[in-house]
Design a protein around this motif. Structure first.
Motif, PDB file in Angstrom:
ATOM      1  N   GLN A  84      50.406 -30.037 -69.261  1.00 42.17           N
ATOM      2  CA  GLN A  84      51.180 -30.698 -68.203  1.00 42.17           C
ATOM      3  C   GLN A  84      52.666 -30.589 -68.533  1.00 42.17           C
ATOM      4  N   VAL A  85      53.441 -30.122 -67.541  1.00 44.48           N
ATOM      5  CA  VAL A  85      54.890 -30.001 -67.762  1.00 44.48           C
ATOM      6  C   VAL A  85      55.689 -31.027 -66.953  1.00 44.48           C
ATOM      7  N   TYR A  86      55.069 -31.565 -65.881  1.00 43.54           N
ATOM      8  CA  TYR A  86      55.742 -32.586 -65.063  1.00 43.54           C
ATOM      9  C   TYR A  86      54.701 -33.544 -64.501  1.00 43.54           C
ATOM     10  N   PRO A  87      54.921 -34.859 -64.629  1.00 46.67           N
ATOM     11  CA  PRO A  87      55.995 -35.509 -65.388  1.00 46.67           C
ATOM     12  C   PRO A  87      55.927 -35.150 -66.871  1.00 46.67           C
ATOM     13  N   GLU A  88      57.077 -35.221 -67.508  1.00 44.62           N
ATOM     14  CA  GLU A  88      57.179 -34.781 -68.902  1.00 44.62           C
ATOM     15  C   GLU A  88      56.298 -35.621 -69.827  1.00 44.62           C
ATOM     16  N   MET A  89      55.561 -34.921 -70.698  1.00 36.84           N
ATOM     17  CA  MET A  89      54.781 -35.592 -71.735  1.00 36.84           C
ATOM     18  C   MET A  89      55.603 -35.738 -73.014  1.00 36.84           C
ATOM     19  N   GLN A  90      56.590 -34.840 -73.175  1.00 42.09           N
ATOM     20  CA  GLN A  90      57.498 -34.892 -74.319  1.00 42.09           C
ATOM     21  C   GLN A  90      58.911 -34.640 -73.825  1.00 42.09           C
ATOM     22  N   ASP A  91      59.868 -34.921 -74.696  1.00 39.57           N
ATOM     23  CA  ASP A  91      61.262 -34.635 -74.369  1.00 39.57           C
ATOM     24  C   ASP A  91      61.473 -33.132 -74.260  1.00 39.57           C
ATOM     25  N   LYS A  92      62.332 -32.709 -73.332  1.00 43.58           N
ATOM     26  CA  LYS A  92      62.586 -31.283 -73.117  1.00 43.58           C
ATOM     27  C   LYS A  92      63.013 -30.566 -74.387  1.00 43.58           C
ATOM     28  N   ASP A  93      63.803 -31.214 -75.200  1.00 40.47           N
ATOM     29  CA  ASP A  93      64.321 -30.578 -76.419  1.00 40.47           C
ATOM     30  C   ASP A  93      63.191 -30.198 -77.380  1.00 40.47           C
ATOM     31  N   LYS A  94      62.121 -31.014 -77.406  1.00 37.69           N
ATOM     32  CA  LYS A  94      61.012 -30.725 -78.312  1.00 37.69           C
ATOM     33  C   LYS A  94      60.180 -29.534 -77.842  1.00 37.69           C
ATOM     34  N   LEU A  95      60.232 -29.230 -76.546  1.00 36.72           N
ATOM     35  CA  LEU A  95      59.471 -28.110 -75.989  1.00 36.72           C
ATOM     36  C   LEU A  95      60.312 -26.848 -75.823  1.00 36.72           C
ATOM     37  N   THR A  96      61.570 -26.925 -76.177  1.00 37.60           N
ATOM     38  CA  THR A  96      62.463 -25.774 -76.045  1.00 37.60           C
ATOM     39  C   THR A  96      62.530 -25.053 -77.385  1.00 37.60           C
ATOM     40  N   HIS A  97      62.030 -23.818 -77.428  1.00 35.01           N
ATOM     41  CA  HIS A  97      61.882 -23.102 -78.689  1.00 35.01           C
ATOM     42  C   HIS A  97      62.768 -21.860 -78.801  1.00 35.01           C
ATOM     43  N   THR A  98      63.346 -21.399 -77.711  1.00 35.02           N
ATOM     44  CA  THR A  98      64.145 -20.166 -77.760  1.00 35.02           C
ATOM     45  C   THR A  98      65.490 -20.371 -77.075  1.00 35.02           C
ATOM     46  N   LYS A  99      66.427 -19.498 -77.424  1.00 37.99           N
ATOM     47  CA  LYS A  99      67.754 -19.550 -76.804  1.00 37.99           C
ATOM     48  C   LYS A  99      67.702 -19.204 -75.327  1.00 37.99           C
ATOM     49  N   VAL A 100      66.770 -18.310 -74.970  1.00 35.79           N
ATOM     50  CA  VAL A 100      66.639 -17.950 -73.550  1.00 35.79           C
ATOM     51  C   VAL A 100      66.174 -19.164 -72.745  1.00 35.79           C
ATOM     52  N   GLN A 101      65.228 -19.927 -73.290  1.00 38.38           N
ATOM     53  CA  GLN A 101      64.807 -21.157 -72.619  1.00 38.38           C
ATOM     54  C   GLN A 101      65.993 -22.113 -72.436  1.00 38.38           C
ATOM     55  N   GLN A 102      66.794 -22.257 -73.477  1.00 37.36           N
ATOM     56  CA  GLN A 102      67.953 -23.151 -73.401  1.00 37.36           C
ATOM     57  C   GLN A 102      68.907 -22.712 -72.298  1.00 37.36           C
ATOM     58  N   LYS A 103      69.157 -21.408 -72.214  1.00 35.75           N
ATOM     59  CA  LYS A 103      70.065 -20.889 -71.182  1.00 35.75           C
ATOM     60  C   LYS A 103      69.480 -21.087 -69.780  1.00 35.75           C
ATOM     61  N   LEU A 104      68.167 -20.854 -69.653  1.00 36.33           N
ATOM     62  CA  LEU A 104      67.537 -21.041 -68.345  1.00 36.33           C
ATOM     63  C   LEU A 104      67.578 -22.506 -67.919  1.00 36.33           C
ATOM     64  N   LEU A 105      67.293 -23.406 -68.842  1.00 33.41           N
ATOM     65  CA  LEU A 105      67.332 -24.839 -68.516  1.00 33.41           C
ATOM     66  C   LEU A 105      68.718 -25.261 -68.079  1.00 33.41           C
ATOM     67  N   HIS A 106      69.718 -24.745 -68.786  1.00 26.87           N
ATOM     68  CA  HIS A 106      71.103 -25.073 -68.434  1.00 26.87           C
ATOM     69  C   HIS A 106      71.466 -24.524 -67.055  1.00 26.87           C
TER      70      HIS A 106
END
Length: 364
Positions: A84-106
């Motif tokens: 499950q990704v929504y509603p969040e089960m964990q904080d976004k930062d804990k599920l963000t593992h790559t720089k590409v994910q960080q850029k996409l989220l931003h």
């Protein structure tokens, strides 16, 4: 986003959910497999209070999807995991593992949520059997897929309008080449012949890359009373469908027929070159291919490397290659075929860090 990065995007028909992924090829390095990561973007208005899930699956298909023999469906999920990704089960930062994910989220804003999966050790790589031009329906294949969908819970029937799927590939590169060059050395004796025929077939190495010519060295010492003719060499692809049927497909994917002969009492020492390429095997039914993404090229299936602790049956299909040398030994009391074979591996070269893998479809 940097212009060097290609981002794959797919949106559901009702616009409620979309998948963003930085790559669709994931490499099995033998000791670990690249994790699957990406970002899901939702439309809270379209969701109408429903939850959003992401599923990673590995499926084995054999024949058309509508085939059913004695109650056995020719489709099996080898691996399925849903998060499950929504509603969040964990904080976004804990599920963000790559720089590409960080850029996409931003870039994608507050309605973007990361996802992350790890492959288990025992899964096969993507592979399919090439159908003929007239074949209809799903082909025989091991396929991987990422699917995003919404619903009250993950077990309810998925609404196609509110779901989106993206095919991915699990591929394997050649391990470090430390093997001894393979060879076969055989002696044949014939009726009414005092002395034997000696044949040696050898390859310069065990692992060849897609697009690379396979050079085979042949040494024939004919001390027999027979005459050797009709010498031919071929690369044979052997595909074992180990789930359900135990079918075996043996296909010649490269062949050279020669006019060379070795009369009685003579020798032959010669190097032959074979080109096992998909380009020379287009539209041939039953040829095993590395997994294909829509509208993209692929190549002949890579040799299956199965870890010792993994059951072969779980792999769905296993692919191997061999060079086969054949010749006719003719004499006064008739003719007989003589054959020698040597196994080898056909794989993708290990990619350089940061380099995008592309299939090789023509000679190097």
């Amino acid at each position: 986003m940097s212009p060097k990065h290609v981002v794959f995007k797919k949106v559901s028909k009702d616009k409620s959910v979309a998948i963003y992924m930085a790559k669709r090829d994931f490499v099995d390095h033998c000791d670990f497999v690249d994790p699957v990561d990406g970002v899901i973007v939702i439309d809270p208005v379209q969701l109408k209070g429903k939850k959003v899930y992401v599923m990673l699956s590995c499926t084995f298909r054999y024949g058309r999807q509508d085939m059913d023999v004695m109650g056995v469906a020719f489709r099996r999920d080898l691996f399925v995991v849903t998060r499950q990704v929504y509603p969040e089960m964990q904080d976004k930062d804990k599920l963000t593992h790559t720089k590409v994910q960080q850029k996409l989220l931003h870039k994608l804003g507050d309605n973007a949520y990361p996802f992350f999966f790890e492959f288990p050790d025992n899964l096969p790589c993507s592979i399919s059997l090439q159908p003929s031009p007239n074949d209809v329906g799903k082909k025989c294949a091991v396929e991987f897929e990422v699917k995003a969908f919404c619903g009250e819970n993950q077990d309810e029937k998925i609404d196609k309008q509110s779901s989106v799927r993206l095919t991915i590939r699990k591929i394997q590169f050649s391990p470090e080449n430390t093997e001894v060059a393979p060879f076969a050395d055989m002696t044949f004796e014939f009726l009414m012949s005092e002395k034997p025929l000696h044949v040696k077939l050898s390859l310069p190495k065990e692992t060849f890359y897609h697009g690379e010519p396979v050079k085979a060295n042949v040494e024939i010492t004919n001390s027999s009373s027979r005459n050797i003719k009709d010498i031919s060499l071929s690369v044979e692809q052997v595909t074992n469908v180990v789930l359900y049927s135990n079918d075996k497909y043996v296909k010649s994917v490269a062949k050279e027929e020669t006019d060379d002969s070795v009369p009685s009492g003579t020798t032959l020492k010669k190097e032959y070159t074979l080109y096992p390429l998909l380009a020379y095997n287009k539209d041939r039914r039953g040829i095993a291919l590395d997994g294909r993404l829509k509208h993209e090229d692929t190549n002949l299936a890579s040799t299956s490397i199965v870890k010792q602790e993994v059951l072969k049956e779980v792999q769905g299909m296993l692919v191997s290659y061999k060079v086969v040398l054949k010749m006719m030994a003719s004499g006064a009391v008739g003719s007989s075929e003589v054959s020698v074979e040597v196994p080898f591996k056909l794989m993708n070269p290990k990619s350089e860090p940061g380099k995008v893998w592309e299939p090789l479809t023509s000679p190097l």
